[in-house]
Design a protein around this motif. Structure first.
Motif, PDB file in Angstrom:
ATOM      1  N   VAL A 158       0.834  -1.209   0.000  1.00 50.44           N
ATOM      2  CA  VAL A 158       0.000   0.000   0.000  1.00 50.44           C
ATOM      3  C   VAL A 158       0.865   1.254   0.000  1.00 50.44           C
ATOM      4  O   VAL A 158       0.676   2.179  -0.803  1.00 50.44           O
ATOM      5  CB  VAL A 158      -0.949   0.007   1.235  1.00 50.44           C
ATOM      6  N   LEU A 215      -8.234   7.243  -5.659  1.00 53.36           N
ATOM      7  CA  LEU A 215      -8.399   6.081  -4.786  1.00 53.36           C
ATOM      8  C   LEU A 215      -9.222   4.990  -5.461  1.00 53.36           C
ATOM      9  O   LEU A 215      -8.882   3.804  -5.394  1.00 53.36           O
ATOM     10  CB  LEU A 215      -9.056   6.511  -3.468  1.00 53.36           C
ATOM     11  N   ILE A 222      -8.136   1.096  -6.441  1.00 51.10           N
ATOM     12  CA  ILE A 222      -8.839  -0.048  -5.845  1.00 51.10           C
ATOM     13  C   ILE A 222      -9.487  -0.924  -6.916  1.00 51.10           C
ATOM     14  O   ILE A 222      -9.407  -2.155  -6.870  1.00 51.10           O
ATOM     15  CB  ILE A 222      -9.907   0.441  -4.834  1.00 51.10           C
ATOM     16  N   LEU A 225      -6.166   3.835   4.889  1.00 52.11           N
ATOM     17  CA  LEU A 225      -5.823   2.919   3.793  1.00 52.11           C
ATOM     18  C   LEU A 225      -5.074   1.691   4.312  1.00 52.11           C
ATOM     19  O   LEU A 225      -5.326   0.561   3.870  1.00 52.11           O
ATOM     20  CB  LEU A 225      -4.988   3.655   2.752  1.00 52.11           C
ATOM     21  N   ALA A 256      -7.649  -0.403   6.027  1.00 47.15           N
ATOM     22  CA  ALA A 256      -8.503  -1.051   5.023  1.00 47.15           C
ATOM     23  C   ALA A 256      -7.760  -2.189   4.331  1.00 47.15           C
ATOM     24  O   ALA A 256      -8.356  -3.227   4.000  1.00 47.15           O
ATOM     25  CB  ALA A 256      -8.962  -0.022   3.991  1.00 47.15           C
ATOM     26  N   GLY A 257      -6.437  -1.995   4.108  1.00 48.26           N
ATOM     27  CA  GLY A 257      -5.628  -3.064   3.512  1.00 48.26           C
ATOM     28  C   GLY A 257      -5.596  -4.294   4.411  1.00 48.26           C
ATOM     29  O   GLY A 257      -5.721  -5.438   3.936  1.00 48.26           O
ATOM     30  N   ILE A 303     -14.336   8.237   2.315  1.00 47.39           N
ATOM     31  CA  ILE A 303     -13.087   7.483   2.503  1.00 47.39           C
ATOM     32  C   ILE A 303     -13.390   6.104   3.094  1.00 47.39           C
ATOM     33  O   ILE A 303     -12.865   5.084   2.645  1.00 47.39           O
ATOM     34  CB  ILE A 303     -12.112   8.256   3.409  1.00 47.39           C
ATOM     35  N   GLU A 304     -14.268   6.074   4.098  1.00 50.61           N
ATOM     36  CA  GLU A 304     -14.616   4.805   4.730  1.00 50.61           C
ATOM     37  C   GLU A 304     -15.304   3.875   3.728  1.00 50.61           C
ATOM     38  O   GLU A 304     -14.986   2.681   3.651  1.00 50.61           O
ATOM     39  CB  GLU A 304     -15.526   5.066   5.935  1.00 50.61           C
ATOM     40  N   THR A 333     -15.094   3.994   0.440  1.00 51.67           N
ATOM     41  CA  THR A 333     -14.136   3.639  -0.615  1.00 51.67           C
ATOM     42  C   THR A 333     -13.221   2.502  -0.175  1.00 51.67           C
ATOM     43  O   THR A 333     -12.963   1.565  -0.942  1.00 51.67           O
ATOM     44  CB  THR A 333     -13.279   4.858  -0.998  1.00 51.67           C
ATOM     45  N   PHE A 334     -12.736   2.566   1.052  1.00 55.34           N
ATOM     46  CA  PHE A 334     -11.755   1.576   1.511  1.00 55.34           C
ATOM     47  C   PHE A 334     -12.383   0.296   2.065  1.00 55.34           C
ATOM     48  O   PHE A 334     -11.745  -0.751   2.067  1.00 55.34           O
ATOM     49  CB  PHE A 334     -10.849   2.188   2.579  1.00 55.34           C
TER      50      PHE A 334
END
Length: 440
Positions: free
Chosen positions: A54, A162, A166, A293, A296-297, A344-345, A347-348
């Motif tokens: 990442v 982003l 992804i 990120l 999330a990863g 953001i939440e 998306t990840f």
């Protein structure tokens, strides 16, 4: 029990987020706990490799550069100049002040892409003026909140960077694909304001004749050219270099960051204190994005390792509906989640799970990436947790109540859903420009 583990993991994460725990640490904590249950201590041999992948992603280097560009432009005075001059250009048109806010939101979106900065700037400068001119509070607040979010779909956009990474779509292609849908939203906003002002003239009065005559005497068009030229040059430098194939999005972001500094120097707003403030803001915003990120990863590693993506895919594929109904369900799910989580939440956490399903159904990745971006934009405007609404409320005069902002945003959320539906029914809106520019 092991088969149900990914479902339990997702449920625990959702509950903890709803309770208000910090996103990054909730993601990491949940991942570590369920990773130990599912994989044992060997999980800690896998996690560093995932995080390293990442952090060393070259495409994501565009994020801090675009953030730096946006924060620098916020301090350069360009937004103030644009708002003042555009308000004069559309002054003699009914609803002209509101139209000028949309146009400035579009230009700032294409040159900064930071929602908070755009909404706060326009709220501080435009809202008092619109209220003073007799604009209906709901129209004024709705226009500012919606226009400030245009930077999420109009490139260069951090959301698009982003999403591209992804989903596995070229960020340059995604930038091209988002141009027409972004302009479509601008057109829908402007059309709504003009029709609303025509039906209810008292809600959006004209500038008085005497004041307009005085403005024209002061050299209006020279002032307009001076305000418009700097952001247009920057937009052409950043997007033009990507679309022409001269630079990658990351390289173009570096051009944009440098160009923003040059414009700040030209506007005589540059000093060491300003630069330190810009760098501090950029570091904070970038750190927030990347720690989420990383979380999330880790979450994705555990969730997929436990078979969560197969579980969700098999559930959706066994629904007694066609692929278009499944698309509608997924888009509806993202829209509803946007009421409670920010982009953001979503998306990840959600996109990495849902995007492979869309691919497996045979949808064009570029097209549904643009759909996701349009849908995510609504998360800024939907109560109770729409950040655009919070930003505007924080800088509004005392007479503006939360109810005014909530009522004002309803028509614009509907317009966004109309824009989303148009891109669903006419995929060429997202795919035509990349095909033409790439010559395929």
């Amino acid at each position: 029990m092991m088969e149900a583990l990914p479902g339990i993991m997702f449920l625990v994460l959702t509950v903890l987020l709803m309770l208000g725990f910090p996103v990054a640490f909730t993601l990491l904590g949940t991942s570590l706990f369920f990773g130990l249950i599912g994989f044992g201590w060997d999980f800690f041999n896998l996690l560093p490799l995932r995080i390293w992948g990442v952090i060393t992603n070259f495409t994501l280097l565009a994020v801090p550069l675009f953030v730096f560009m946006g924060v620098t432009l916020e301090r350069s005075g360009i937004a103030e100049d644009l708002l003042e001059t555009m308000a004069l250009v559309f002054g003699r048109m009914r609803g002209g002040l509101a139209v000028s806010v949309v146009i400035v939101g579009m230009l700032l979106g294409a040159s900064t892409g930071i929602v908070g900065a755009t909404v706060v700037t326009m709220g501080l400068l435009s809202l008092p003026t619109m209220l003073k001119r007799g604009y209906k509070p709901e129209l004024a607040t709705g226009t500012i909140s919606a226009s400030g979010t245009l930077g999420q779909i109009i490139p260069p956009s951090i959301v698009l960077v982003l999403l591209g990474d992804i989903i596995g779509v070229s960020v340059g292609d995604l930038f091209m694909g988002a141009v027409i849908p972004g302009m479509l939203l601008v057109g829908l906003y402007v059309l709504y304001i003009i029709v609303y002002a025509w039906i209810k003239p008292e809600a959006a009065p004209l500038i008085p004749e005497e004041e307009w005559a005085q403005i024209k005497e002061q050299g209006l068009w020279k002032r307009v050219a001076k305000a418009l030229l700097p952001p247009l040059v920057l937009i052409v430098a950043v997007l033009g270099s990507i679309f022409a194939g001269i630079a990658s999005p990351t390289e173009a972001a570096a051009v944009g960051a440098s160009g923003a500094l040059v414009l700040t120097i030209i506007n005589k707003r540059f000093d060491l204190k300003m630069l330190q403030g810009v760098m501090a803001s950029t570091t904070k915003l970038t750190s927030m994005v990347f720690i989420i990120l990383v979380g999330a990863g880790a979450f994705g590693l555990v969730f997929r390792g436990l078979g969560g993506d197969h579980l969700i895919r098999s559930y959706i594929e066994h629904l007694a509906y066609g692929k278009w109904a499944i698309l509608a369900i997924i888009m509806g799910l993202i829209f509803v989640i946007g009421f409670f989580l920010d982009f953001i939440e979503i998306t990840f956490i959600h996109i990495p799970v849902l995007a492979p399903i869309m691919k497996s159904l045979g949808f064009d990745p570029l097209w549904f990436a643009v759909l996701f971006a349009l849908n995510l934009q609504t998360s800024f405007m939907t109560p109770p947790f729409g950040f655009s609404l919070f930003y505007l409320k924080g800088v509004s005069p005392p007479q503006i109540k939360t109810g005014h902002i909530y009522k004002g945003i309803i028509p614009f959320v509907i317009l966004q859903l109309i824009g989303l539906l148009l891109v669903v029914f006419f995929p060429q809106l997202a795919t035509w420009l990349p095909r033409v520019l790439l010559g395929s």
